[in-house]
Design a protein around this motif. Sequence first.
Motif, PDB file in Angstrom:
ATOM      1  N   LEU A 119       6.043   5.660  -9.307  1.00 14.01           N
ATOM      2  CA  LEU A 119       5.903   4.468 -10.000  1.00 14.01           C
ATOM      3  C   LEU A 119       6.207   4.212 -11.100  1.00 14.01           C
ATOM      4  CD1 LEU A 119       1.864   4.296  -9.601  1.00 14.01           C
ATOM      5  CD2 LEU A 119       3.126   3.468  -7.529  1.00 14.01           C
ATOM      6  N   GLN A 120       6.945   4.746 -12.205  1.00 18.86           N
ATOM      7  CA  GLN A 120       7.902   4.265 -12.913  1.00 18.86           C
ATOM      8  C   GLN A 120       8.890   3.629 -12.789  1.00 18.86           C
ATOM      9  OE1 GLN A 120       7.269   6.051 -16.478  1.00 18.86           O
ATOM     10  NE2 GLN A 120       5.455   6.929 -14.849  1.00 18.86           N
ATOM     11  N   HIS A 121       8.228   2.359 -12.388  1.00 16.38           N
ATOM     12  CA  HIS A 121       9.384   1.100 -12.832  1.00 16.38           C
ATOM     13  C   HIS A 121       9.086   0.784 -13.800  1.00 16.38           C
ATOM     14  CE1 HIS A 121      10.890  -2.388 -10.971  1.00 16.38           C
ATOM     15  NE2 HIS A 121      11.906  -1.713 -10.165  1.00 16.38           N
ATOM     16  N   PRO A 122       9.853  -0.532 -14.476  1.00 21.83           N
ATOM     17  CA  PRO A 122       9.809  -1.272 -15.824  1.00 21.83           C
ATOM     18  C   PRO A 122       9.130  -2.067 -15.319  1.00 21.83           C
ATOM     19  CG  PRO A 122      12.299  -1.945 -14.385  1.00 21.83           C
ATOM     20  CD  PRO A 122      11.856  -0.119 -13.914  1.00 21.83           C
ATOM     21  N   ALA A 123       8.751  -2.755 -13.791  1.00 23.48           N
ATOM     22  CA  ALA A 123       8.169  -4.009 -13.798  1.00 23.48           C
ATOM     23  C   ALA A 123       6.557  -3.791 -13.301  1.00 23.48           C
ATOM     24  CB  ALA A 123       8.974  -4.538 -11.961  1.00 23.48           C
ATOM     25  N   ILE A 124       6.200  -2.217 -13.131  1.00 26.02           N
ATOM     26  CA  ILE A 124       5.086  -2.073 -12.768  1.00 26.02           C
ATOM     27  C   ILE A 124       4.517  -1.587 -13.818  1.00 26.02           C
ATOM     28  CG2 ILE A 124       3.206  -0.745 -11.298  1.00 26.02           C
ATOM     29  CD1 ILE A 124       6.287  -0.101  -9.363  1.00 26.02           C
ATOM     30  N   THR A 170       0.060  -0.928  -0.007  1.00 18.83           N
ATOM     31  CA  THR A 170       0.158   0.005   0.285  1.00 18.83           C
ATOM     32  C   THR A 170       0.922   0.975  -0.418  1.00 18.83           C
ATOM     33  OG1 THR A 170      -1.939   1.614   0.880  1.00 18.83           O
ATOM     34  CG2 THR A 170      -0.270  -0.135   2.500  1.00 18.83           C
ATOM     35  N   LEU A 171       0.299   2.235  -0.926  1.00 24.92           N
ATOM     36  CA  LEU A 171       1.104   3.721  -0.719  1.00 24.92           C
ATOM     37  C   LEU A 171       0.685   4.766  -0.239  1.00 24.92           C
ATOM     38  CD1 LEU A 171       2.398   3.408  -4.660  1.00 24.92           C
ATOM     39  CD2 LEU A 171       3.678   2.285  -2.488  1.00 24.92           C
ATOM     40  N   ASP A 172      -0.801   4.228   0.097  1.00 28.36           N
ATOM     41  CA  ASP A 172      -1.833   5.079   0.863  1.00 28.36           C
ATOM     42  C   ASP A 172      -1.786   5.705   1.776  1.00 28.36           C
ATOM     43  OD1 ASP A 172      -3.539   7.221   1.557  1.00 28.36           O
ATOM     44  OD2 ASP A 172      -5.455   5.488   0.837  1.00 28.36           O
ATOM     45  N   HIS A 211       2.262  -4.155   2.813  1.00 30.83           N
ATOM     46  CA  HIS A 211       3.533  -3.992   3.238  1.00 30.83           C
ATOM     47  C   HIS A 211       3.145  -2.718   3.003  1.00 30.83           C
ATOM     48  CE1 HIS A 211       6.147  -7.719   3.570  1.00 30.83           C
ATOM     49  NE2 HIS A 211       5.540  -7.939   2.608  1.00 30.83           N
ATOM     50  N   THR A 212       4.170  -1.170   3.258  1.00 28.84           N
ATOM     51  CA  THR A 212       3.630  -0.131   3.250  1.00 28.84           C
ATOM     52  C   THR A 212       4.602   0.638   2.512  1.00 28.84           C
ATOM     53  OG1 THR A 212       2.455  -0.068   5.034  1.00 28.84           O
ATOM     54  CG2 THR A 212       3.114   2.369   4.299  1.00 28.84           C
ATOM     55  N   ALA A 213       4.694   1.271   1.616  1.00 23.94           N
ATOM     56  CA  ALA A 213       5.983   2.369   1.602  1.00 23.94           C
ATOM     57  C   ALA A 213       5.701   3.171   0.744  1.00 23.94           C
ATOM     58  CB  ALA A 213       5.781   1.627  -0.113  1.00 23.94           C
ATOM     59  N   HIS A 214       6.778   4.588   1.399  1.00 29.50           N
ATOM     60  CA  HIS A 214       6.241   5.807   1.476  1.00 29.50           C
ATOM     61  C   HIS A 214       6.920   6.480   0.570  1.00 29.50           C
ATOM     62  CE1 HIS A 214       4.520   5.153   6.478  1.00 29.50           C
ATOM     63  NE2 HIS A 214       5.903   4.442   6.446  1.00 29.50           N
ATOM     64  N   ASP A 215       7.962   6.147   0.006  1.00 27.53           N
ATOM     65  CA  ASP A 215       8.230   6.948  -1.200  1.00 27.53           C
ATOM     66  C   ASP A 215       8.804   5.859  -2.338  1.00 27.53           C
ATOM     67  OD1 ASP A 215      10.492   5.880  -0.268  1.00 27.53           O
ATOM     68  OD2 ASP A 215      11.760   7.375   0.999  1.00 27.53           O
ATOM     69  N   ARG A 216       9.675   6.464  -3.392  1.00 27.98           N
ATOM     70  CA  ARG A 216      10.327   5.241  -4.646  1.00 27.98           C
ATOM     71  C   ARG A 216      11.326   4.535  -3.448  1.00 27.98           C
ATOM     72  NH1 ARG A 216      11.281   7.110 -10.557  1.00 27.98           N
ATOM     73  NH2 ARG A 216      11.862   5.166 -11.630  1.00 27.98           N
ATOM     74  N   ALA A 274      -2.510   5.561  -3.120  1.00 25.98           N
ATOM     75  CA  ALA A 274      -3.264   6.923  -2.643  1.00 25.98           C
ATOM     76  C   ALA A 274      -4.551   7.337  -4.271  1.00 25.98           C
ATOM     77  CB  ALA A 274      -3.004   7.749  -2.123  1.00 25.98           C
ATOM     78  N   GLY A 275      -5.437   7.523  -3.307  1.00 28.10           N
ATOM     79  CA  GLY A 275      -6.766   7.876  -4.032  1.00 28.10           C
ATOM     80  C   GLY A 275      -6.006   9.918  -3.850  1.00 28.10           C
ATOM     81  N   MET A 276      -6.061  10.545  -4.638  1.00 32.75           N
ATOM     82  CA  MET A 276      -5.770  11.818  -4.684  1.00 32.75           C
ATOM     83  C   MET A 276      -6.975  12.418  -6.566  1.00 32.75           C
ATOM     84  SD  MET A 276      -1.752  12.645  -5.494  1.00 32.75           S
ATOM     85  CE  MET A 276      -1.181  11.676  -3.708  1.00 32.75           C
TER      86      MET A 276
END
Length: 390
Positions: free
Chosen positions: A271-276, A205-207, A229-234, A255-257
């Motif tokens: 989210l600019q990751h080649p796997a995403i 989750t990134l929210d 798992h929670t990710a706060h940054d890239r 996150a909803g924006m």
Amino acid sequence: MVGADSRRAAAAEAPAGLNQALRSRLATPRREPPVLRDEIRLGDSGPQSRAPAAPARFAAPGQHDLLNDGAPAASPRDSQALMGELRSVRDLIEERFGMLAFMERLQRDPRQAGLSQKLFDAGFSPALVRKLVQSLPADAPDELAWAAGVLERNVHTDEHELPLEDHDGVLALIGPTGVGKTTSTAKLAAAFATKHGAAHLGLITLDAYRVAAHEQLRTYGRILGVPVHTAHDRASLEDLLELLAGKKLVLIDTAGMAQRDARTRELLDMLQHPAIRKVLVVNAAAQGETVEDVMVAYGVSQCQGVIVSKLDEAVKLGPALDALIRHKAKVLGVANGQRVPEDWHRLSAQALVQRAMRGGGGASWKLDASEVNLVFAATQGGGYPAPLHA
């Protein structure tokens, strides 16, 4: 006589030098007074001083002299701009004349007028309605059935491909606030765990903006037996992706924006990751203009597809279907409720169009047959595939 004699005597008594100066001055040719076109040259005398002078130059250095060089030659950039403006004017004139001709045909053909009114009632935009009505064949036995068939061939779905829960890799669900990203993530996770087992699933989750935003997905994770798992940054996101590299499917709840929020660009950059691979979630109950704005802001063309949520809340599916056709976006699944995972479905193009044609509920206003022309009169462009796959 006495006066004349006295004047001659005085002249005879004048100095010889003075008489010589007067005779020299009278012998000099008279100079003509200069006119405005002549150039006055101080200290010059003789015929050259009366020659016309060149016109004064008022052009600054590097500019064209309009008096001597004629009209300045247009630069290539100015010429291109002028041609662009002329093409715009020509297109506008052609559009207006085409619209007048179309509305005239509409008044003469009750079949076209009736089809237009039914499509408007379903929630489709004037631009799409016009494209459909213009292509209506004269021998079509059922106008509405023909239009539904054309729409079905222009709605892209994954009905002939693997369902979304059977995909491998990393999927990130993106979209504005309140469209149901977290619930859709939970539905996908439950459908995947049922088929392939929870051990092969990863949840991120990134929210970090909403209060207790992590708890909703963690509750679903505990039910499935999958840690969240929670990710706060890239950087932390990349670390988690490396940690979960052995999983068959990793789902990311973002996150909803709002589509016009400045942080939306930051989220997409994260989210600019080649796997995403990104999946856009759109609200079927939103206005057509809002759905269009969301698709443009979140870059639907760079997404793997679209999830249509809140199908149960939409009075008309036509506006959302209209935007999907315009952007050629693929529908990967629909959600029609809050139950997990029961309210997760795959619908064919035929089912989506039939649902849109049925409409539902009571409209707050309805077009009269005489008002159809007023709607078409304000139509410009459309951005749809030309022609539609009829």
